[in-house]
Design a protein around this motif. Sequence first.
Motif, PDB file in Angstrom:
ATOM      1  N   TYR A 153       0.793  -1.223   0.000  1.00 12.34           N
ATOM      2  CA  TYR A 153       0.000   0.000   0.000  1.00 12.34           C
ATOM      3  C   TYR A 153       0.832   1.284   0.000  1.00 12.34           C
ATOM      4  CZ  TYR A 153      -3.812  -3.140   1.341  1.00 12.34           C
ATOM      5  OH  TYR A 153      -4.734  -4.139   1.364  1.00 12.34           O
ATOM      6  N   GLY A 154       2.152   1.151  -0.067  1.00 14.52           N
ATOM      7  CA  GLY A 154       2.999   2.344  -0.001  1.00 14.52           C
ATOM      8  C   GLY A 154       2.672   3.364  -1.070  1.00 14.52           C
ATOM      9  N   GLU A 155       2.378   2.899  -2.278  1.00 18.95           N
ATOM     10  CA  GLU A 155       2.037   3.796  -3.371  1.00 18.95           C
ATOM     11  C   GLU A 155       0.552   3.720  -3.719  1.00 18.95           C
ATOM     12  OE1 GLU A 155       4.526   3.176  -6.742  1.00 18.95           O
ATOM     13  OE2 GLU A 155       6.369   3.799  -5.709  1.00 18.95           O
ATOM     14  N   GLN A 156      -0.259   3.124  -2.823  1.00 20.19           N
ATOM     15  CA  GLN A 156      -1.698   3.012  -3.065  1.00 20.19           C
ATOM     16  C   GLN A 156      -2.491   3.306  -1.791  1.00 20.19           C
ATOM     17  OE1 GLN A 156      -2.847  -0.456  -5.656  1.00 20.19           O
ATOM     18  NE2 GLN A 156      -0.788  -1.145  -5.144  1.00 20.19           N
ATOM     19  N   PRO A 157      -2.357   4.503  -1.232  1.00 19.48           N
ATOM     20  CA  PRO A 157      -3.079   4.815   0.007  1.00 19.48           C
ATOM     21  C   PRO A 157      -4.589   4.777  -0.159  1.00 19.48           C
ATOM     22  CG  PRO A 157      -2.137   6.804  -0.951  1.00 19.48           C
ATOM     23  CD  PRO A 157      -1.557   5.642  -1.709  1.00 19.48           C
ATOM     24  N   GLY A 158      -5.067   5.112  -1.370  1.00 21.65           N
ATOM     25  CA  GLY A 158      -6.507   5.051  -1.614  1.00 21.65           C
ATOM     26  C   GLY A 158      -7.031   3.632  -1.509  1.00 21.65           C
ATOM     27  N   THR A 159      -6.276   2.687  -2.068  1.00 21.06           N
ATOM     28  CA  THR A 159      -6.661   1.273  -1.979  1.00 21.06           C
ATOM     29  C   THR A 159      -6.652   0.792  -0.539  1.00 21.06           C
ATOM     30  OG1 THR A 159      -5.722   0.849  -4.171  1.00 21.06           O
ATOM     31  CG2 THR A 159      -6.072  -1.053  -2.756  1.00 21.06           C
ATOM     32  N   MET A 160      -5.689   1.265   0.246  1.00 18.29           N
ATOM     33  CA  MET A 160      -5.627   0.894   1.656  1.00 18.29           C
ATOM     34  C   MET A 160      -6.881   1.367   2.395  1.00 18.29           C
ATOM     35  SD  MET A 160      -2.779   1.855   4.563  1.00 18.29           S
ATOM     36  CE  MET A 160      -3.310   3.577   4.616  1.00 18.29           C
ATOM     37  N   LEU A 161      -7.350   2.576   2.092  1.00 19.56           N
ATOM     38  CA  LEU A 161      -8.563   3.091   2.736  1.00 19.56           C
ATOM     39  C   LEU A 161      -9.772   2.227   2.390  1.00 19.56           C
ATOM     40  CD1 LEU A 161      -8.200   6.964   2.300  1.00 19.56           C
ATOM     41  CD2 LEU A 161      -7.943   5.633   4.389  1.00 19.56           C
ATOM     42  N   VAL A 162      -9.849   1.804   1.130  1.00 21.42           N
ATOM     43  CA  VAL A 162     -10.978   0.953   0.716  1.00 21.42           C
ATOM     44  C   VAL A 162     -10.938  -0.380   1.449  1.00 21.42           C
ATOM     45  CG1 VAL A 162     -12.053  -0.271  -1.212  1.00 21.42           C
ATOM     46  CG2 VAL A 162     -11.139   2.030  -1.565  1.00 21.42           C
ATOM     47  N   HIS A 163      -9.766  -1.003   1.484  1.00 21.96           N
ATOM     48  CA  HIS A 163      -9.639  -2.324   2.104  1.00 21.96           C
ATOM     49  C   HIS A 163      -9.848  -2.270   3.618  1.00 21.96           C
ATOM     50  CE1 HIS A 163      -7.143  -4.083  -1.480  1.00 21.96           C
ATOM     51  NE2 HIS A 163      -8.378  -3.783  -1.784  1.00 21.96           N
ATOM     52  N   THR A 164      -9.317  -1.245   4.276  1.00 24.67           N
ATOM     53  CA  THR A 164      -9.525  -1.127   5.723  1.00 24.67           C
ATOM     54  C   THR A 164     -10.987  -0.818   6.030  1.00 24.67           C
ATOM     55  OG1 THR A 164      -8.810   1.202   5.600  1.00 24.67           O
ATOM     56  CG2 THR A 164      -7.160  -0.437   6.257  1.00 24.67           C
TER      57      THR A 164
ATOM     58  N   LEU B 260     -12.373   5.579 -10.870  1.00 24.57           N
ATOM     59  CA  LEU B 260     -12.693   6.631 -11.835  1.00 24.57           C
ATOM     60  C   LEU B 260     -11.752   7.820 -11.669  1.00 24.57           C
ATOM     61  CD1 LEU B 260     -14.457   7.884 -14.020  1.00 24.57           C
ATOM     62  CD2 LEU B 260     -16.031   8.644 -12.218  1.00 24.57           C
ATOM     63  N   ALA B 261     -11.540   8.238 -10.412  1.00 29.25           N
ATOM     64  CA  ALA B 261     -10.636   9.364 -10.156  1.00 29.25           C
ATOM     65  C   ALA B 261      -9.222   9.036 -10.609  1.00 29.25           C
ATOM     66  CB  ALA B 261     -10.650   9.706  -8.667  1.00 29.25           C
ATOM     67  N   SER B 262      -8.770   7.818 -10.355  1.00 25.14           N
ATOM     68  CA  SER B 262      -7.435   7.390 -10.773  1.00 25.14           C
ATOM     69  C   SER B 262      -7.303   7.414 -12.290  1.00 25.14           C
ATOM     70  CB  SER B 262      -7.161   5.980 -10.240  1.00 25.14           C
ATOM     71  OG  SER B 262      -5.868   5.549 -10.599  1.00 25.14           O
ATOM     72  N   LYS B 263      -8.347   6.982 -12.979  1.00 22.51           N
ATOM     73  CA  LYS B 263      -8.338   6.983 -14.444  1.00 22.51           C
ATOM     74  C   LYS B 263      -8.282   8.408 -14.981  1.00 22.51           C
ATOM     75  CE  LYS B 263      -8.754   5.043 -18.527  1.00 22.51           C
ATOM     76  NZ  LYS B 263      -7.702   4.164 -19.101  1.00 22.51           N
ATOM     77  N   LEU B 264      -8.986   9.318 -14.355  1.00 15.29           N
ATOM     78  CA  LEU B 264      -8.988  10.709 -14.797  1.00 15.29           C
ATOM     79  C   LEU B 264      -7.605  11.340 -14.673  1.00 15.29           C
ATOM     80  CD1 LEU B 264     -12.369  11.982 -13.289  1.00 15.29           C
ATOM     81  CD2 LEU B 264     -11.877  11.400 -15.674  1.00 15.29           C
ATOM     82  N   VAL B 265      -6.877  10.934 -13.626  1.00 12.13           N
ATOM     83  CA  VAL B 265      -5.507  11.443 -13.469  1.00 12.13           C
ATOM     84  C   VAL B 265      -4.596  10.820 -14.519  1.00 12.13           C
ATOM     85  CG1 VAL B 265      -3.507  11.560 -11.936  1.00 12.13           C
ATOM     86  CG2 VAL B 265      -5.797  11.881 -11.007  1.00 12.13           C
ATOM     87  N   THR B 266      -4.715   9.536 -14.739  1.00  6.04           N
ATOM     88  CA  THR B 266      -3.864   8.839 -15.710  1.00  6.04           C
ATOM     89  C   THR B 266      -4.050   9.389 -17.126  1.00  6.04           C
ATOM     90  OG1 THR B 266      -3.956   6.816 -14.375  1.00  6.04           O
ATOM     91  CG2 THR B 266      -3.263   6.579 -16.660  1.00  6.04           C
ATOM     92  N   THR B 267      -5.283   9.747 -17.466  1.00 10.19           N
ATOM     93  CA  THR B 267      -5.554  10.259 -18.812  1.00 10.19           C
ATOM     94  C   THR B 267      -5.210  11.743 -18.951  1.00 10.19           C
ATOM     95  OG1 THR B 267      -7.849  10.812 -18.244  1.00 10.19           O
ATOM     96  CG2 THR B 267      -7.421   8.610 -19.147  1.00 10.19           C
ATOM     97  N   GLY B 268      -4.945  12.411 -17.829  1.00 12.16           N
ATOM     98  CA  GLY B 268      -4.628  13.833 -17.889  1.00 12.16           C
ATOM     99  C   GLY B 268      -5.840  14.735 -17.783  1.00 12.16           C
ATOM    100  N   LYS B 269      -7.007  14.142 -17.535  1.00 14.06           N
ATOM    101  CA  LYS B 269      -8.216  14.948 -17.357  1.00 14.06           C
ATOM    102  C   LYS B 269      -8.112  15.757 -16.070  1.00 14.06           C
ATOM    103  CE  LYS B 269     -12.407  15.892 -18.920  1.00 14.06           C
ATOM    104  NZ  LYS B 269     -12.625  16.468 -20.269  1.00 14.06           N
ATOM    105  N   LEU B 270      -7.545  15.137 -15.050  1.00 11.95           N
ATOM    106  CA  LEU B 270      -7.224  15.830 -13.805  1.00 11.95           C
ATOM    107  C   LEU B 270      -5.706  15.952 -13.727  1.00 11.95           C
ATOM    108  CD1 LEU B 270      -9.588  14.142 -11.164  1.00 11.95           C
ATOM    109  CD2 LEU B 270      -9.827  16.405 -12.204  1.00 11.95           C
TER     110      LEU B 270
ATOM    111  N   GLY C 165      -2.866  11.476  -3.859  1.00 12.38           N
ATOM    112  CA  GLY C 165      -3.728  12.435  -3.182  1.00 12.38           C
ATOM    113  C   GLY C 165      -5.149  12.389  -3.702  1.00 12.38           C
ATOM    114  N   VAL C 166      -5.290  12.322  -5.027  1.00 13.10           N
ATOM    115  CA  VAL C 166      -6.619  12.226  -5.633  1.00 13.10           C
ATOM    116  C   VAL C 166      -7.305  10.932  -5.220  1.00 13.10           C
ATOM    117  CG1 VAL C 166      -7.867  12.018  -7.821  1.00 13.10           C
ATOM    118  CG2 VAL C 166      -6.051  13.707  -7.596  1.00 13.10           C
ATOM    119  N   ASP C 167      -6.556   9.829  -5.189  1.00 12.67           N
ATOM    120  CA  ASP C 167      -7.112   8.533  -4.777  1.00 12.67           C
ATOM    121  C   ASP C 167      -7.658   8.587  -3.356  1.00 12.67           C
ATOM    122  OD1 ASP C 167      -6.541   7.421  -7.188  1.00 12.67           O
ATOM    123  OD2 ASP C 167      -4.868   6.184  -6.521  1.00 12.67           O
TER     124      ASP C 167
END
Length: 221
Positions: A29-40, A95-105, A152-154
């Motif tokens: 989870y070091g580079e996936q804090p958003g995923t950690m929040l979902v799993h916890t 969805l938020a992660s995808k928006l960052v990857t595509t450059g929308k955010l 941060g977005v995640d």
Amino acid sequence: MKTPEFITDMLKKLANKGASFKDTVLKKYGEQPGTMLVHTGVLGWILSSLAQVAAVAFNDKIPAEQKVFLIPQEIGDAATNILSFYIVTQSVKSLASKLVTTGKLKNPKISAFLEKVKGIDKSKIGTWDFDITKLAGYKTGIKDDFIKFKNGVDVYASLAGSIASCNIITPIIRNKYASDKQKDVLAQMQKDKMKYLQAPRGISMNKYLQNVYAKHSELKV
């Protein structure tokens, strides 16, 4: 007084296991804090649901015949809570992660990097198939800033998804499920009562039920 050797060894083993667990968590989870929040969050729902089911199962004040209906209802309610929380929160985060990857955010640093990249169609930035991480110069030019921004977005997306799930979507789904389940339970209990209901001698069951309904209807204001 000197600490016994077996206690020292046990403490060392516990310390090693703790360090190993910490390394595992950081690696996953070091580079996936958003995923950690979902799993916890899901883990929290599972533990609270288990506690609720256990409270019903081991409550001596609840009759056994009621537990037969209540325990499956609590399990179904728990499954509804857990699934709706995970699906909603994970979907918002993805969805938020995808928006960052595509450059929308993007933040100013990412925008500046995209302006410098040569050979790309600027009109493609923000479209679903665009991927910043596949661009030339990503690793040396923007990777660290990109990961920080995306993390941060995640996190914010996961928080927003969990709030929407826990306070709006999950209660609506849970209440609808509980209402439908309660109707089924009451109907089954009524059916079981009717199975053992016998009319007085000298009168048919239909006549007996008509008299009961008529008697109760007279009490209505």
